[in-house]
Structure formats: C-alpha cells, structure tokens
Design an enzyme around this catalytic site. Structure first.
Site, PDB file in Angstrom:
ATOM      1  N   CYS A 193       0.840  -1.208   0.000  1.00 20.22           N
ATOM      2  CA  CYS A 193       0.000   0.000   0.000  1.00 20.22           C
ATOM      3  C   CYS A 193       0.876   1.260   0.000  1.00 20.22           C
ATOM      4  O   CYS A 193       1.482   1.606   1.020  1.00 20.22           O
ATOM      5  CB  CYS A 193      -0.926  -0.028   1.216  1.00 20.22           C
ATOM      6  SG  CYS A 193      -1.836   1.491   1.492  1.00 20.22           S
TER       7      CYS A 193
ATOM      8  N   CYS B  32      -0.089   3.935   2.542  1.00 20.96           N
ATOM      9  CA  CYS B  32       0.281   3.507   3.896  1.00 20.96           C
ATOM     10  C   CYS B  32       1.705   3.953   4.216  1.00 20.96           C
ATOM     11  O   CYS B  32       2.001   4.421   5.327  1.00 20.96           O
ATOM     12  CB  CYS B  32       0.180   1.996   4.022  1.00 20.96           C
ATOM     13  SG  CYS B  32      -1.482   1.316   3.833  1.00 20.96           S
TER      14      CYS B  32
END
Length: 310
Positions: free
Chosen positions: A47, A50
């Site tokens: 991600c 993230c």
C-alpha cells in the site's frame, strides 16, 4: 468487538509505538486505551499511501509527548482482525479511548490533519470535562457525512453501534448515510430500530423528517417509467410537461437532485400552474429532503425565486 473487549487485561504497555496482532489487540489497544488514547494504523507492504502516512503519523504521535500511543496492524497478516474492525480500505486509522473507538479516517492525509487528529484525542483524554467519547465519535461521523464521505461515516457509525446498538443519533446518521449510498431498503430497516416518539432533540427530529421525505422521493422515482423513453419524449416535445415531470421523478429516485430540479424548473418556466402547481410543490420536497442549509437547496431556491418573480 465485545470479544476484543473481553480480551483486555489490566495494565497497558508503556511503549509509545508498537506492532500488534489479533492475540495482543485486547491488551495493546482496548486495555491500553483506558490510560491514554491509542491510535491504530491498519497498513500493508503493498500500500503506497500507507507508506506515506505511517512516518507522518509516528511523528505526530511522538510530538504529543506520550499523551497518545500508536499501534500498527499489518492487514495482510491479520485479516480476521481487520474483518472484526470492518476495515475496508488501507490505510485505515482508528482511535480508541477507554475501550471504545472515538475517531478515525482513511487514506493518506496531510500533516496538519494529523496534528488536529492527535490534538483532539489529547483534549478528549484531558479530564472529566473533555466530553463523551461516543458523542465525539457521532459528531465526527456526522462531519464526514456532511462533507460527502458517506462510506467513511458508515464505518464510524458501525463502530459506535457495536457498543451501543440503540444510540439514536448513530442510527439516524447510519440511515442517512445508507440513503446517500443508494441503499433505500437498508435505510428503511435501520429506521425500524429508531424510537421516534422518544426523540426530543429538534435537530434529530428534523433530520429524521428529511430522511423520510428522501425515501418518499426514491419510491416515487422507482415508478417514474423508462428514463430513456422519457428523455426522448421531452426532446421531441419540450411542452410535454407530463413526461418532463416523470423524468424529474426518475432523476430524484437515483439521487440526481440537480437534474431533477432542472427538469422541474423547466416546467415552471413554461407553465407555472401546470397540474395544480405540481412542479413547484415537488421542487419544495427536494428542498426538504436536502435540508435548508444544503448548497443544493440554496442554489435552487434562488433559481426558483428568479423564475417566479421575473
């Protein structure tokens, strides 16, 4: 969530930033949040957002000088936990205070947002006068809903209702969010759990009335007829007010209020008194469903006044 609460043990870790998993979540988050707010960051290696959020979040937590803690959950390694917490996208950040989720957001956000987020948690834990964490969570969810983030609002309402399934404000908010997501049937089911006779707050009563009106509009739209055929009729004969009115109902049924309002104004401009003033009355129903302060209402009230008094 109840299972997670039960898993908590007395005493919280003094670690400011740590990783956790399904087995340790009760101690690291639920129990630890009895002492200070705990921010939970659900993330994954693949991600990109993230990886942007995590260092900024760690910086914001460290800047609070121990007033809040950060716990990180690898979503790929803790899928059951993510399912329990109803995490649907990454990154997702949830904040817990005294065993309950009180705030949260999704996606990478700017540092200014993180500072405000952390400052709010610090203030929340500042003493008895800091306020009700559940009420704070409802307020946050309402803000998400008002800003057009219905899915994010749903997630916060769900967390609240897991702890208090009869929370009227959260139920009404959940119903409105479901309606905005086009889930009329679910909205109706949620409203069945609301005891309308016990609501004293005028704002909640007004909000509930708007939802009922919006449900009526959606039901009307389902019976409007084939949209393509109606659009063709209006295109062929702009004076076909019946077709234009049905077209407006079709638009409102799918939440396209701007298109519905334009169609109704088209009738009013051509024949203000058509069908016992039906177009104007229907437009007023759209205003009621949206709310007096909604930008849609303010815009088309001005348009309506311009047409009526020109």
């Amino acid at each position: 969530m109840d299972a997670l609460i039960g898993a908590g043990v007395p005493g919280a870790s003094t670690d400011l930033i740590k990783d956790t998993d399904m087995q340790s979540f009760g101690e690291d988050v639920i129990a630890a949040s009895q002492q200070r707010p705990v921010i939970v960051d659900f993330w994954a290696d693949w991600c990109g957002p993230c990886k942007q959020l995590m260092p900024a979040l760690e910086t914001a937590v460290k800047a609070a000088n121990g007033a809040v803690a950060l716990v990180k959950v690898n979503a790929d390694q803790n899928q059951q936990l993510c399912a329990q917490m109803q995490v649907q996208s990454l990154p997702t950040v949830l904040a817990f205070w005294q065993g309950q989720p009180v705030d949260g957001f999704q996606g990478a956000v700017p540092a200014s947002h993180l500072k405000t987020f952390v400052d709010k948690l610090v203030a929340l834990a500042g003493g008895e006068e800091a306020g009700d964490p559940v009420a704070e969570a409802v307020e946050h969810a309402n803000g998400l809903l008002d800003s057009g983030e219905a899915m994010q609002a749903v997630q916060v309402y769900q967390q609240i209702l897991m702890h208090d399934q009869n929370n009227t404000a959260a139920l009404i908010g959940m119903a409105e969010a479901s309606l905005k997501l086009g889930q009329s049937d679910q909205t109706t089911r949620i409203l069945e759990a609301v005891s309308e006779d016990e609501i004293d707050d005028p704002k909640q009563k007004e909000r509930l009335a708007r939802i009922h009106t919006a449900l009526e509009l959606a039901a009307e739209g389902e019976n409007a007829g084939d949209r393509a055929a109606l659009e063709a009729k209006v295109s062929e004969d702009p004076q076909d007010h019946e077709a234009r009115y049905s077209l407006a109902l079709s638009y409102q049924g799918t939440g396209e209020l701007d298109k519905a309002a334009e169609a109704l104004l088209g009738i009013i401009m051509r024949d203000r008194e058509w069908n016992d003033d039906a177009a104007r009355k229907q437009l007023l129903k759209l205003f009621e469903a949206a709310g007096a302060s909604d930008p849609f209402t303010m815009k088309y009230r001005r348009r309506l006044s311009s047409v009526l008094f020109s």
